[in-house]
Design an enzyme around this catalytic site. Structure first.
Site, mmCIF file in Angstrom:
data_model
loop_
_atom_site.group_PDB
_atom_site.id
_atom_site.type_symbol
_atom_site.label_atom_id
_atom_site.label_comp_id
_atom_site.label_asym_id
_atom_site.label_seq_id
_atom_site.Cartn_x
_atom_site.Cartn_y
_atom_site.Cartn_z
ATOM 1 N N PRO A 10 -4.524 15.250 -11.162
ATOM 2 C CA PRO A 10 -3.142 15.711 -11.105
ATOM 3 C C PRO A 10 -2.965 17.198 -11.448
ATOM 4 C CG PRO A 10 -3.505 14.333 -13.030
ATOM 5 C CD PRO A 10 -4.725 14.200 -12.167
ATOM 6 N N ASN A 11 -2.061 17.794 -10.713
ATOM 7 C CA ASN A 11 -1.612 19.185 -10.914
ATOM 8 C C ASN A 11 -2.627 20.237 -10.477
ATOM 9 O OD1 ASN A 11 0.934 18.450 -12.120
ATOM 10 N ND2 ASN A 11 -0.242 17.786 -13.898
ATOM 11 N N ARG A 18 -0.273 27.868 -11.268
ATOM 12 C CA ARG A 18 -0.089 27.106 -12.499
ATOM 13 C C ARG A 18 -0.754 27.835 -13.679
ATOM 14 N NH1 ARG A 18 -3.733 21.809 -13.933
ATOM 15 N NH2 ARG A 18 -2.593 21.230 -15.801
ATOM 16 N N TYR A 23 -5.760 29.080 -16.252
ATOM 17 C CA TYR A 23 -6.585 28.546 -15.159
ATOM 18 C C TYR A 23 -7.029 29.597 -14.142
ATOM 19 C CZ TYR A 23 -4.979 24.106 -17.042
ATOM 20 O OH TYR A 23 -4.723 23.056 -17.882
ATOM 21 N N ASN A 79 -12.912 16.702 -11.841
ATOM 22 C CA ASN A 79 -11.930 17.289 -12.740
ATOM 23 C C ASN A 79 -10.710 16.376 -12.701
ATOM 24 O OD1 ASN A 79 -10.100 18.694 -14.231
ATOM 25 N ND2 ASN A 79 -10.430 20.662 -13.204
ATOM 26 N N ALA A 82 -5.243 15.980 -16.548
ATOM 27 C CA ALA A 82 -4.729 15.333 -17.769
ATOM 28 C C ALA A 82 -5.148 13.868 -17.883
ATOM 29 C CB ALA A 82 -3.212 15.453 -17.800
ATOM 30 N N HIS A 85 -7.623 12.731 -20.573
ATOM 31 C CA HIS A 85 -7.248 12.478 -21.964
ATOM 32 C C HIS A 85 -6.465 11.179 -22.135
ATOM 33 C CE1 HIS A 85 -8.410 16.644 -21.935
ATOM 34 N NE2 HIS A 85 -7.348 16.985 -21.210
ATOM 35 N N ASP A 92 -13.333 3.179 -16.843
ATOM 36 C CA ASP A 92 -13.855 1.892 -16.351
ATOM 37 C C ASP A 92 -14.297 1.996 -14.890
ATOM 38 O OD1 ASP A 92 -13.383 0.750 -18.807
ATOM 39 O OD2 ASP A 92 -11.630 -0.417 -18.171
ATOM 40 N N GLU A 103 -18.330 15.588 -15.325
ATOM 41 C CA GLU A 103 -16.947 15.946 -15.697
ATOM 42 C C GLU A 103 -16.824 17.472 -15.751
ATOM 43 O OE1 GLU A 103 -15.897 14.190 -19.459
ATOM 44 O OE2 GLU A 103 -14.138 15.481 -19.704
ATOM 45 N N HIS A 105 -14.102 20.821 -16.439
ATOM 46 C CA HIS A 105 -12.805 21.407 -16.785
ATOM 47 C C HIS A 105 -12.898 22.915 -16.624
ATOM 48 C CE1 HIS A 105 -11.404 17.601 -18.142
ATOM 49 N NE2 HIS A 105 -12.534 17.455 -18.819
ATOM 50 N N ILE A 106 -11.914 23.463 -15.965
ATOM 51 C CA ILE A 106 -11.870 24.912 -15.723
ATOM 52 C C ILE A 106 -11.731 25.650 -17.062
ATOM 53 C CG2 ILE A 106 -10.465 26.744 -14.694
ATOM 54 C CD1 ILE A 106 -9.690 24.611 -12.516
ATOM 55 N N SER A 107 -10.823 25.163 -17.889
ATOM 56 C CA SER A 107 -10.585 25.793 -19.202
ATOM 57 C C SER A 107 -11.490 25.141 -20.249
ATOM 58 C CB SER A 107 -9.118 25.591 -19.602
ATOM 59 O OG SER A 107 -8.832 24.203 -19.739
ATOM 60 N N ARG A 112 -8.296 24.402 -26.980
ATOM 61 C CA ARG A 112 -6.860 24.279 -26.682
ATOM 62 C C ARG A 112 -6.211 23.232 -27.610
ATOM 63 N NH1 ARG A 112 -6.099 23.650 -20.444
ATOM 64 N NH2 ARG A 112 -3.932 24.071 -21.083
ATOM 65 N N ARG A 116 -6.157 17.661 -26.074
ATOM 66 C CA ARG A 116 -7.136 17.858 -24.977
ATOM 67 C C ARG A 116 -8.579 17.711 -25.468
ATOM 68 N NH1 ARG A 116 -3.853 19.990 -20.854
ATOM 69 N NH2 ARG A 116 -2.146 21.173 -21.728
HETATM 70 C C1 DQA Z 1 -8.174 20.705 -16.994
HETATM 71 C C2 DQA Z 1 -7.864 20.558 -18.494
HETATM 72 C C3 DQA Z 1 -6.880 19.432 -18.742
HETATM 73 O O1 DQA Z 1 -6.597 19.329 -20.131
HETATM 74 C C4 DQA Z 1 -5.581 19.698 -17.999
HETATM 75 O O2 DQA Z 1 -4.686 18.617 -18.176
HETATM 76 C C5 DQA Z 1 -5.788 19.989 -16.553
HETATM 77 C C6 DQA Z 1 -6.899 20.868 -16.175
HETATM 78 C C7 DQA Z 1 -9.067 21.931 -16.707
HETATM 79 O O3 DQA Z 1 -9.613 21.983 -15.618
HETATM 80 O O4 DQA Z 1 -9.208 22.815 -17.562
HETATM 81 O O5 DQA Z 1 -5.021 19.577 -15.698
HETATM 82 O O6 DQA Z 1 -8.863 19.548 -16.570
#
Ligand code: DQA
Length: 154
Positions: A10-11, A18, A23, A79, A82, A85, A92, A103, A105-107, A112, A116
């Site tokens: 998502p997002n 964003r 990011y 990725n 959210a 978390h 599962d 897994e 994560h960009i950040s 943070r 997270r």
């Molecule tokens: C994220 C980190 C997550 O906490 C956040 O909700 C995202 C992006 C990252 O790529 O840093 O949507 O997965």
């Protein structure tokens, strides 16, 4: 040709506009191009997808499990945004599908907010790449390729 599935949750469709201070300014299309270039270097196909819906991501992971068992998919770069978390269901799905997953994560989520810092996906992951910006996707792809080569004894 073997391939890698790159999944975005998502997002992540909003990348580029964003929270650029967190990011960066690259868009999801830029991430796709980076993954396709990494796929060419590694001689691997890339299937790149994004969804804002947990159930869709679960269905794609199940599909990936079947493709992995059939020998056409090395694994998944994921990725989950959210959902990382919050989602026992995605944990599962990865465990149930039996597909290697890295897994991403960009950040640096650990630098943070405390909410997270916990990931439901990490215990189901073959590896984790955190905080390298969008380069993390290519690093994760490389990790999956090396893991598969090592398993083959190459
Ligand atoms: C994220 C980190 C997550 O906490 C956040 O909700 C995202 C992006 C990252 O790529 O840093 O949507 O997965």
């Amino acid at each position: 040709m073997s391939s890698i599935l790159v999944l975005n949750g998502p997002n992540l469709n909003l990348l580029g506009t964003r929270e650029p201070a967190v990011y960066g300014s690259a868009t999801l299309d830029d991430v796709r191009a980076l993954c396709e270039a990494a796929g060419q270097r590694l001689a691997l196909g890339v299937d790149f997808r994004q969804s804002n819906h947990e159930g869709v991501l679960i269905d794609w992971i199940h599909e990936a499990g079947l493709a992995h068992r059939a020998g056409s998919l090395l694994g998944v770069v994921f990725n989950a945004g959210a959902y990382t978390h919050t989602s026992v269901a995605l944990h599962d799905a990865v465990k149930g599908a039996g597909v290697p997953m890295v897994e991403v994560h960009i950040s640096n989520v650990h630098a943070r907010e405390p909410f997270r810092h916990h990931s439901y996906l990490s215990p189901a992951a073959a590896g984790i790449v955190v905080g390298f910006g969008i380069d993390g996707y290519a690093l994760a792809m490389e990790g999956l390729a090396r893991r598969a080569a090592a398993a083959k004894g190459a």
